[in-house]
Design a protein around this motif. Structure first.
Motif, PDB file in Angstrom:
ATOM      1  N   THR A 340       0.815  -1.221   0.000  1.00 21.18           N
ATOM      2  CA  THR A 340       0.000   0.000   0.000  1.00 21.18           C
ATOM      3  C   THR A 340       0.849   1.272   0.000  1.00 21.18           C
ATOM      4  N   PRO A 341       1.756   1.464   0.970  1.00 22.06           N
ATOM      5  CA  PRO A 341       2.575   2.689   0.928  1.00 22.06           C
ATOM      6  C   PRO A 341       3.497   2.734  -0.280  1.00 22.06           C
ATOM      7  N   ALA A 342       3.972   1.569  -0.735  1.00 19.67           N
ATOM      8  CA  ALA A 342       4.857   1.558  -1.908  1.00 19.67           C
ATOM      9  C   ALA A 342       4.122   2.054  -3.149  1.00 19.67           C
ATOM     10  N   VAL A 343       2.874   1.618  -3.315  1.00 21.65           N
ATOM     11  CA  VAL A 343       2.062   2.090  -4.449  1.00 21.65           C
ATOM     12  C   VAL A 343       1.828   3.591  -4.338  1.00 21.65           C
ATOM     13  N   LEU A 344       1.514   4.049  -3.145  1.00 21.28           N
ATOM     14  CA  LEU A 344       1.214   5.467  -2.949  1.00 21.28           C
ATOM     15  C   LEU A 344       2.433   6.360  -3.168  1.00 21.28           C
ATOM     16  N   ILE A 345       3.601   5.882  -2.793  1.00 19.07           N
ATOM     17  CA  ILE A 345       4.813   6.708  -2.885  1.00 19.07           C
ATOM     18  C   ILE A 345       5.411   6.675  -4.290  1.00 19.07           C
ATOM     19  N   PHE A 346       5.470   5.488  -4.899  1.00 19.80           N
ATOM     20  CA  PHE A 346       6.243   5.357  -6.131  1.00 19.80           C
ATOM     21  C   PHE A 346       5.412   5.448  -7.409  1.00 19.80           C
ATOM     22  N   THR A 347       4.105   5.311  -7.312  1.00 22.80           N
ATOM     23  CA  THR A 347       3.287   5.511  -8.520  1.00 22.80           C
ATOM     24  C   THR A 347       3.448   6.916  -9.091  1.00 22.80           C
ATOM     25  N   PRO A 348       3.380   7.982  -8.251  1.00 26.04           N
ATOM     26  CA  PRO A 348       3.567   9.330  -8.819  1.00 26.04           C
ATOM     27  C   PRO A 348       4.963   9.555  -9.413  1.00 26.04           C
ATOM     28  N   ILE A 349       5.940   8.763  -8.976  1.00 24.21           N
ATOM     29  CA  ILE A 349       7.300   8.913  -9.507  1.00 24.21           C
ATOM     30  C   ILE A 349       7.438   8.226 -10.866  1.00 24.21           C
ATOM     31  N   PHE A 350       6.965   6.977 -10.957  1.00 21.32           N
ATOM     32  CA  PHE A 350       7.200   6.176 -12.151  1.00 21.32           C
ATOM     33  C   PHE A 350       6.127   6.339 -13.227  1.00 21.32           C
ATOM     34  N   LEU A 351       4.887   6.636 -12.818  1.00 19.64           N
ATOM     35  CA  LEU A 351       3.794   6.692 -13.794  1.00 19.64           C
ATOM     36  C   LEU A 351       4.034   7.724 -14.907  1.00 19.64           C
ATOM     37  N   PRO A 352       4.468   8.956 -14.586  1.00 19.28           N
ATOM     38  CA  PRO A 352       4.717   9.915 -15.676  1.00 19.28           C
ATOM     39  C   PRO A 352       5.779   9.437 -16.674  1.00 19.28           C
ATOM     40  N   ILE A 353       6.755   8.680 -16.163  1.00 19.88           N
ATOM     41  CA  ILE A 353       7.823   8.189 -17.050  1.00 19.88           C
ATOM     42  C   ILE A 353       7.255   7.200 -18.068  1.00 19.88           C
ATOM     43  N   VAL A 354       6.493   6.205 -17.576  1.00 14.12           N
ATOM     44  CA  VAL A 354       5.969   5.186 -18.501  1.00 14.12           C
ATOM     45  C   VAL A 354       4.914   5.784 -19.424  1.00 14.12           C
ATOM     46  N   GLN A 355       4.170   6.782 -18.939  1.00 16.90           N
ATOM     47  CA  GLN A 355       3.180   7.433 -19.797  1.00 16.90           C
ATOM     48  C   GLN A 355       3.846   8.181 -20.944  1.00 16.90           C
ATOM     49  N   SER A 356       5.029   8.743 -20.684  1.00 23.27           N
ATOM     50  CA  SER A 356       5.740   9.460 -21.740  1.00 23.27           C
ATOM     51  C   SER A 356       6.166   8.525 -22.869  1.00 23.27           C
ATOM     52  N   PHE A 357       6.261   7.218 -22.558  1.00 19.95           N
ATOM     53  CA  PHE A 357       6.600   6.226 -23.579  1.00 19.95           C
ATOM     54  C   PHE A 357       5.352   5.538 -24.134  1.00 19.95           C
ATOM     55  N   GLY A 358       4.178   5.961 -23.654  1.00 18.37           N
ATOM     56  CA  GLY A 358       2.924   5.426 -24.191  1.00 18.37           C
ATOM     57  C   GLY A 358       2.431   4.154 -23.536  1.00 18.37           C
ATOM     58  N   MET A 359       2.966   3.788 -22.367  1.00 21.54           N
ATOM     59  CA  MET A 359       2.510   2.577 -21.680  1.00 21.54           C
ATOM     60  C   MET A 359       1.138   2.805 -21.072  1.00 21.54           C
ATOM     61  N   ASN A 360       0.263   1.834 -21.217  1.00 20.96           N
ATOM     62  CA  ASN A 360      -1.083   1.933 -20.675  1.00 20.96           C
ATOM     63  C   ASN A 360      -1.044   1.946 -19.150  1.00 20.96           C
TER      64      ASN A 360
END
Length: 432
Positions: A340-360
């Motif tokens: 739970t805390p890992a998802v909350l902390i690291f999703t905002p860090i990694f999600l923009p990166i993968v979105q920039s490459f077009g990952m769903n």
């Protein structure tokens, strides 16, 4: 020194130190977040902002589903539903090598598909089937390893509290899409465990097949149908748009409560204990979400996600390599931090990166949760590992060697989930 670097150092140095000296993870996250906030805001402003983020982070309608699914799981654990699912699982695993161990895997998948909790599955299913396995000559280390390795499937096969948390923090990501996306990866995890269990069983000569008569099989199926209907009612209703995930969680509570009273396995006098236990588990999860919201805010305020993204892209612009680095980091993080805390902390860090490459975003959610599921069965923190060892009557040292092949197969499936989008996206696209 750059403000983002100073803030990041305070967070990522104080957090592991606090965890190592035994401070609870939620308190550690809250303290590290507030401490770093004092670096960028005045004392009064940092305390007020922390309190505001604590409230805002938990003020979400979709999060109401978590306490209801926790309560439903506890009711099932005490209401005779788990044993019926185990008996049903024996029909599927009964003709395979080490039939009781294979039945354990199937039962964990079924129980997880109803309760959404890997820890609950390890305790309920493992606690029931371990004495039977011991009586039939299975070593406690082997049976415990199979139970531990298969229990996390409940965090992928819907309903999943971790996927609800990811949906909340990731923004406009459909909970229904995430739920249906978890089926194939969760089933692949279970099949991988069954394959390794079968290979190990043949080496250790656990090849006895159970004989179940046709009459007993029909009776077992009929007994299990009401419990299995819960999956169809809740998940089917969510996918069809009849009700939301939150409403579905409330329906799961009512249905499991009625079923437990019909089975006469639950008494009214048991309800205060079950409600109290569910409230305690809920408070831990919700408080963790609140304090993680403080950390997410301070990281966003100081542009830490952008700095990390720039650093990753500075190493390589190859998306395959970036995904491998992310997987490695999440596997390491999962060994000492709850999902739970890992998802909350690291999703905002990694999600923009993968979105920039077009990952769903749905595929990324399944990938990150799959990573953290592996962390639940690895030392030093793994909650499912500790639960499975406790119900199996073994130590971590005794069971760890048996778990190594399971770690390998889950890591291979993780790579499939990471690099084959259709494993996560085929069902959501099919159901639109």
């Amino acid at each position: 020194m750059d403000l983002a670097i100073q803030t990041g150092l305070i967070i990522f140095l104080s957090l592991p130190i606090l965890l190592l000296i035994g401070v609870p993870i939620s308190i550690s996250i809250g303290f590290a977040s507030t401490l770093s906030m004092m670096l960028v805001l005045p004392m009064e402003g940092s305390l007020i902002t922390s309190a505001q983020r604590l409230f805002i982070g938990t003020n979400s309608f979709s999060l109401i589903a978590i306490p209801f699914f926790i309560l439903a799981g506890n009711i099932m654990n005490n209401g005779g539903i788990a044993i019926r699912l185990i008996n049903c699982a024996k029909l599927i695993g009964g003709k395979l090598p080490a039939p009781l161990a294979q039945s354990n895997v199937v039962a964990n998948m079924l129980f997880g598909a109803i309760s959404g909790s890997g820890v609950a599955a390890a305790a309920a299913v493992g606690g029931t089937i371990a004495p039977i396995e011991k009586a039939e000559g299975y070593s406690p280390e082997f049976s415990s390893a199979v139970n531990i390795a298969s229990a996390p499937t409940g965090m992928l096969i819907p309903p999943s509290n971790t996927l609800i948390v990811y949906s909340t923090v990731a923004g406009s990501v459909s909970i229904s899409a995430l739920f249906i996306a978890g089926y194939i990866p969760g089933i692949l995890w279970g099949l991988g465990v069954m394959l390794i269990a079968g290979i190990m069983a043949k080496k250790e000569n656990y090849i006895k097949n159970s004989n179940i008569t046709f009459k007993d099989a029909i009776k077992t199926i009929l007994d299990a149908i009401p419990s299995l209907l819960l999956i169809i009612i809740v998940i089917g209703g969510i996918l069809k748009g009849i009700f939301t995930a939150t409403e579905g969680s409330a329906i799961a509570v009512v249905y499991s409560l009625i079923l437990s009273f019909i089975y006469r396995q639950l008494k009214v006098s048991d309800l205060p204990r079950i409600l109290l236990g569910s409230a305690e588990m809920t408070s831990i999860v919700i408080f963790m979400i609140g304090v993680s919201s403080i950390m997410s805010w301070i990281m966003a305020f100081t542009n830490i996600p952008q700095k990390i993204a720039a650093s990753l892209l500075g190493i390589t612009d190859n998306f395959t390599v970036i995904l491998l680095i992310m997987n490695l980091l999440m596997l390491i993080i999962g060994t000492f931090m709850d999902p739970t805390p890992a998802v909350l902390i690291f999703t905002p860090i990694f999600l923009p990166i993968v979105q920039s490459f077009g990952m769903n975003t749905v595929q990324f959610g399944i990938m990150i949760v799959f990573n953290l599921c592996i962390g639940t069965i690895t030392p030093p923190v793994g909650p499912i590992l500790f639960t499975g060892c406790k119900v199996g009557g073994v130590t971590i040292e005794q069971v760890f060697k048996k778990l190594l092949p399971f770690y390998l197969v889950t890591a291979i499936i993780l790579l499939f989930v990471t690099f084959i989008p259709s494993l996560s996206l085929a069902l959501p696209k099919f159901f639109r």
